[in-house]
Scaffold this active site. Structure first.
Site, PDB file in Angstrom:
ATOM      1  N   ARG A 120      46.807   5.015  33.159  1.00  0.00           N
ATOM      2  CA  ARG A 120      47.567   6.162  33.361  1.00  0.00           C
ATOM      3  C   ARG A 120      47.906   6.559  34.590  1.00  0.00           C
ATOM      4  O   ARG A 120      48.542   7.465  34.906  1.00  0.00           O
ATOM      5  CB  ARG A 120      47.089   7.213  32.496  1.00  0.00           C
ATOM      6  CG  ARG A 120      47.792   7.657  30.991  1.00  0.00           C
ATOM      7  CD  ARG A 120      46.996   8.724  30.309  1.00  0.00           C
ATOM      8  NE  ARG A 120      47.830   9.365  29.724  1.00  0.00           N
ATOM      9  CZ  ARG A 120      48.007   8.922  28.211  1.00  0.00           C
ATOM     10  NH1 ARG A 120      47.074   8.165  27.769  1.00  0.00           N
ATOM     11  NH2 ARG A 120      48.578   9.926  27.525  1.00  0.00           N
TER      12      ARG A 120
ATOM     13  N   ARG B 115      48.029  17.834  16.128  1.00  0.00           N
ATOM     14  CA  ARG B 115      47.096  17.816  17.396  1.00  0.00           C
ATOM     15  C   ARG B 115      47.134  18.985  18.110  1.00  0.00           C
ATOM     16  O   ARG B 115      48.249  19.738  18.510  1.00  0.00           O
ATOM     17  CB  ARG B 115      47.343  16.389  18.102  1.00  0.00           C
ATOM     18  CG  ARG B 115      46.695  15.227  17.677  1.00  0.00           C
ATOM     19  CD  ARG B 115      47.329  14.007  18.190  1.00  0.00           C
ATOM     20  NE  ARG B 115      47.375  14.026  19.697  1.00  0.00           N
ATOM     21  CZ  ARG B 115      47.812  12.995  20.282  1.00  0.00           C
ATOM     22  NH1 ARG B 115      47.931  11.604  19.647  1.00  0.00           N
ATOM     23  NH2 ARG B 115      48.042  13.066  21.763  1.00  0.00           N
TER      24      ARG B 115
ATOM     25  N   LYS C 293      54.071   4.681  20.854  1.00  0.00           N
ATOM     26  CA  LYS C 293      52.945   3.630  21.313  1.00  0.00           C
ATOM     27  C   LYS C 293      52.010   3.363  20.088  1.00  0.00           C
ATOM     28  O   LYS C 293      51.591   2.338  20.032  1.00  0.00           O
ATOM     29  CB  LYS C 293      52.332   3.951  22.530  1.00  0.00           C
ATOM     30  CG  LYS C 293      53.188   4.330  23.983  1.00  0.00           C
ATOM     31  CD  LYS C 293      52.424   4.731  24.993  1.00  0.00           C
ATOM     32  CE  LYS C 293      51.403   5.891  24.847  1.00  0.00           C
ATOM     33  NZ  LYS C 293      52.419   7.304  24.950  1.00  0.00           N
TER      34      LYS C 293
ATOM     35  N   ARG D 236      55.020  15.464  14.303  1.00  0.00           N
ATOM     36  CA  ARG D 236      53.720  14.593  14.207  1.00  0.00           C
ATOM     37  C   ARG D 236      52.921  15.113  13.206  1.00  0.00           C
ATOM     38  O   ARG D 236      52.536  16.472  13.747  1.00  0.00           O
ATOM     39  CB  ARG D 236      53.199  14.183  15.284  1.00  0.00           C
ATOM     40  CG  ARG D 236      52.117  13.226  15.130  1.00  0.00           C
ATOM     41  CD  ARG D 236      51.692  12.368  16.575  1.00  0.00           C
ATOM     42  NE  ARG D 236      51.547  13.075  17.728  1.00  0.00           N
ATOM     43  CZ  ARG D 236      51.156  12.465  18.840  1.00  0.00           C
ATOM     44  NH1 ARG D 236      51.507  11.149  18.954  1.00  0.00           N
ATOM     45  NH2 ARG D 236      50.982  13.345  19.820  1.00  0.00           N
TER      46      ARG D 236
ATOM     47  N   ARG E  43      52.077  17.643  29.617  1.00  0.00           N
ATOM     48  CA  ARG E  43      51.831  16.266  29.317  1.00  0.00           C
ATOM     49  C   ARG E  43      52.778  15.363  30.148  1.00  0.00           C
ATOM     50  O   ARG E  43      52.880  14.363  30.642  1.00  0.00           O
ATOM     51  CB  ARG E  43      51.494  15.932  27.949  1.00  0.00           C
ATOM     52  CG  ARG E  43      50.438  16.213  27.310  1.00  0.00           C
ATOM     53  CD  ARG E  43      50.410  16.323  25.856  1.00  0.00           C
ATOM     54  NE  ARG E  43      50.309  15.047  25.207  1.00  0.00           N
ATOM     55  CZ  ARG E  43      50.758  14.695  24.040  1.00  0.00           C
ATOM     56  NH1 ARG E  43      50.934  16.081  23.268  1.00  0.00           N
ATOM     57  NH2 ARG E  43      50.848  13.677  23.302  1.00  0.00           N
TER      58      ARG E  43
HETATM   59  P1  AP5 Z   1      53.157   8.139  18.375  1.00  0.00           P
HETATM   60  O1  AP5 Z   1      53.143   6.682  18.037  1.00  0.00           O
HETATM   61  O2  AP5 Z   1      51.874   9.214  17.934  1.00  0.00           O
HETATM   62  O3  AP5 Z   1      53.473   8.332  19.726  1.00  0.00           O
HETATM   63  P2  AP5 Z   1      52.450   7.893  21.197  1.00  0.00           P
HETATM   64  O4  AP5 Z   1      53.347   7.476  22.087  1.00  0.00           O
HETATM   65  O5  AP5 Z   1      51.520   7.085  20.747  1.00  0.00           O
HETATM   66  O6  AP5 Z   1      52.131   9.372  21.244  1.00  0.00           O
HETATM   67  P3  AP5 Z   1      50.727  10.114  21.967  1.00  0.00           P
HETATM   68  O7  AP5 Z   1      51.175  11.604  22.101  1.00  0.00           O
HETATM   69  O8  AP5 Z   1      49.529   9.745  21.207  1.00  0.00           O
HETATM   70  O9  AP5 Z   1      50.635   9.458  23.407  1.00  0.00           O
HETATM   71  P4  AP5 Z   1      49.882   9.982  24.669  1.00  0.00           P
HETATM   72  O10 AP5 Z   1      50.023   9.254  25.638  1.00  0.00           O
HETATM   73  O11 AP5 Z   1      50.423  11.580  25.168  1.00  0.00           O
HETATM   74  O12 AP5 Z   1      48.636  10.528  23.841  1.00  0.00           O
HETATM   75  P5  AP5 Z   1      47.315   9.844  23.948  1.00  0.00           P
HETATM   76  O13 AP5 Z   1      46.694   9.847  22.478  1.00  0.00           O
HETATM   77  O14 AP5 Z   1      47.225   8.461  24.685  1.00  0.00           O
HETATM   78  O15 AP5 Z   1      54.509   8.647  17.534  1.00  0.00           O
HETATM   79  C1  AP5 Z   1      54.725  10.058  17.890  1.00  0.00           C
HETATM   80  C2  AP5 Z   1      55.380  10.672  16.501  1.00  0.00           C
HETATM   81  O16 AP5 Z   1      56.713   9.787  16.460  1.00  0.00           O
HETATM   82  C3  AP5 Z   1      54.555  10.333  15.347  1.00  0.00           C
HETATM   83  O17 AP5 Z   1      54.796  11.340  14.390  1.00  0.00           O
HETATM   84  C4  AP5 Z   1      55.630   9.186  14.700  1.00  0.00           C
HETATM   85  O18 AP5 Z   1      55.547   9.076  13.124  1.00  0.00           O
HETATM   86  C5  AP5 Z   1      56.889   9.204  15.323  1.00  0.00           C
HETATM   87  N1  AP5 Z   1      57.537   7.707  15.560  1.00  0.00           N
HETATM   88  C6  AP5 Z   1      56.776   7.010  16.421  1.00  0.00           C
HETATM   89  N2  AP5 Z   1      57.825   6.001  16.474  1.00  0.00           N
HETATM   90  C7  AP5 Z   1      59.150   6.558  15.961  1.00  0.00           C
HETATM   91  C8  AP5 Z   1      60.259   5.606  15.741  1.00  0.00           C
HETATM   92  N3  AP5 Z   1      60.505   4.614  16.344  1.00  0.00           N
HETATM   93  N4  AP5 Z   1      61.188   6.544  15.004  1.00  0.00           N
HETATM   94  C9  AP5 Z   1      61.004   7.614  14.572  1.00  0.00           C
HETATM   95  N5  AP5 Z   1      59.881   8.364  14.748  1.00  0.00           N
HETATM   96  C10 AP5 Z   1      58.834   7.595  15.249  1.00  0.00           C
HETATM   97  O19 AP5 Z   1      46.270  10.671  24.819  1.00  0.00           O
HETATM   98  C11 AP5 Z   1      45.942  11.978  24.521  1.00  0.00           C
HETATM   99  C12 AP5 Z   1      45.299  12.805  25.692  1.00  0.00           C
HETATM  100  O20 AP5 Z   1      44.144  11.914  26.139  1.00  0.00           O
HETATM  101  C13 AP5 Z   1      46.120  12.577  27.028  1.00  0.00           C
HETATM  102  O21 AP5 Z   1      46.993  13.804  27.394  1.00  0.00           O
HETATM  103  C14 AP5 Z   1      44.973  12.734  28.154  1.00  0.00           C
HETATM  104  O22 AP5 Z   1      44.350  14.151  28.238  1.00  0.00           O
HETATM  105  C15 AP5 Z   1      43.793  11.882  27.504  1.00  0.00           C
HETATM  106  N6  AP5 Z   1      44.009  10.588  27.931  1.00  0.00           N
HETATM  107  C16 AP5 Z   1      44.303   9.513  27.026  1.00  0.00           C
HETATM  108  N7  AP5 Z   1      44.201   8.307  27.708  1.00  0.00           N
HETATM  109  C17 AP5 Z   1      43.906   8.797  29.111  1.00  0.00           C
HETATM  110  C18 AP5 Z   1      43.858   8.148  30.287  1.00  0.00           C
HETATM  111  N8  AP5 Z   1      43.962   6.754  30.677  1.00  0.00           N
HETATM  112  N9  AP5 Z   1      43.524   8.584  31.561  1.00  0.00           N
HETATM  113  C19 AP5 Z   1      43.258  10.186  31.396  1.00  0.00           C
HETATM  114  N10 AP5 Z   1      43.370  10.886  30.462  1.00  0.00           N
HETATM  115  C20 AP5 Z   1      43.627  10.027  29.283  1.00  0.00           C
END
Ligand code: AP5
Length: 209
Positions: free
Chosen positions: A88, A155, A13, A122, A166
Site C-alpha cells: 500500500r 466495520r 478487492k 457493506r 481512507r
Molecule cells: P469489498 O470487496 O469489501 O471491497 P474492498 O476493495 O475489499 O474494500 P476494503 O474496504 O476491504 O478495502 P480496504 O483496502 O480499504 O481495506 P482493508 O481491509 O484492506 O467490497 C465493498 C462492498 O461492495 C461490499 O459490500 C461488496 O459486497 C460490494 N461489492 C463488491 N464488488 C461489487 C460489485 N462488483 N458490484 C456491486 N457491489 C460490489 O484494510 C483495512 C485497514 O487495514 C486499512 O485502512 C489500514 O488501516 C490497514 N491496512 C491494511 N493493509 C495495510 C497495509 N498494507 N499497510 C498499512 N495498513 C494496512
C-alpha cells in the site's frame, strides 16, 4: 500465480478475491483481514493497530512488511497467492520485491461515487468475514450471513469520517503504486464498476487467460 489486488477502499478487492481463490487455486491473503482478526482476538498486534485502522490511517510499514513476509513463507503460499491490500506504499512494494516476485498486479478502476455507495452499504460477517451489501449482495435474512449464519456488522472504518480519510490516504500513498507497477510491465487494469459476475468474467479474461 502471484497476484496483487490494488485499488481504493471498497473497490471490490475482497469480493473478487473470494471468487478468484477457486479460479486460481491460491490462498487469499488480506492484510486488512489479518489485522481485523488480531483486533477481534485482542492480541498485542490487534491492540496496537485498532485505533489506527478505525481512524482510516495506515499501519506502519515495518509492522505490515514483517507480517506479510512471515505469511508468504508459509507452505500454502509457495505456489502463489492473492495479496489483497498489500503493498500500500512504495516502501512496502520495494520490501516485497526483496522476498517475492509478482506475476500480475490487478488495478481496480472505479470512481469515488461507486466507492461511497459500496462502503456505506457493506455488511461483514463477524464469524467468517464474508462481504454482503444491503443493495448489491443482500443477505437472505437481514443481519445474518448467507455463508455461515454469523452476525453481520458495519466495520468501524466504514463510518463516513474514516472513509474520507481512507480515500485521502489511498490517493497520497497507494495510488503511486499504479505507475510503479505499470513501469515494471505487470499492471493489468480491471473495470471494477460492473456487477460482481461481470468483474469476475473480466478478471478471467484479462488476468487468468
Ligand atoms: P469489498 O470487496 O469489501 O471491497 P474492498 O476493495 O475489499 O474494500 P476494503 O474496504 O476491504 O478495502 P480496504 O483496502 O480499504 O481495506 P482493508 O481491509 O484492506 O467490497 C465493498 C462492498 O461492495 C461490499 O459490500 C461488496 O459486497 C460490494 N461489492 C463488491 N464488488 C461489487 C460489485 N462488483 N458490484 C456491486 N457491489 C460490489 O484494510 C483495512 C485497514 O487495514 C486499512 O485502512 C489500514 O488501516 C490497514 N491496512 C491494511 N493493509 C495495510 C497495509 N498494507 N499497510 C498499512 N495498513 C494496512
Amino acid at each position: 500465480m502471484k497476484l496483487i489486488f490494488l485499488g481504493p477502499p471498497g473497490a471490490g478487492k475482497g469480493t473478487l478475491a473470494a471468487k478468484a481463490v477457486d479460479i486460481c487455486k491460491v490462498p487469499h491473503i488480506s492484510t486488512g483481514a489479518i489485522f481485523r482478526e488480531a483486533i477481534a482476538a485482542k492480541t498485542p498486534l490487534g491492540l496496537k493497530v485498532k485505533a489506527i485502522i478505525d481512524a482510516g490511517k495506515l499501519v506502519d510499514d515495518d509492522t505490515t512488511i514483517a507480517l506479510v513476509k512471515e505469511r508468504l513463507a508459509q507452505a500454502d503460499a509457495q505456489a502463489g497467492y492473492i495479496l489483497d491490500g498489500f503493498p500500500r506504499t512504495i516502501p512496502q512494494a520495494e520490501a516485497l520485491a526483496t522476498f517475492s516476485t509478482v506475476d500480475k498486479v490487478v488495478n481496480f478502476d472505479i470512481p469515488d461515487s461507486s466507492i461511497l455507495e459500496r462502503l456505506s452499504g457493506r455488511r461483514v460477517c463477524r464469524a467468517c468475514g464474508a462481504n454482503h451489501h444491503v443493495v448489491f449482495s443482500k443477505p437472505k435474512q437481514a443481519g445474518v450471513c448467507d455463508a455461515c449464519g454469523g452476525e453481520l456488522y458495519i466495520r468501524d472504518d466504514d463510518k463516513p469520517e474514516a472513509i474520507q480519510k481512507r480515500l485521502e490516504v489511498y490517493r497520497a500513498q497507494t495510488a503511486p503504486l499504479i505507475d510503479f507497477y505499470r513501469n515494471k510491465g505487470v499492471l493489468v487494469d480491471v473495470d471494477a464498476r460492473p456487477s460482481v459476475d461481470e468483474v469476475v468474467a473480466n478478471f478471467k479474461k484479462s488476468v487468468v487467460a
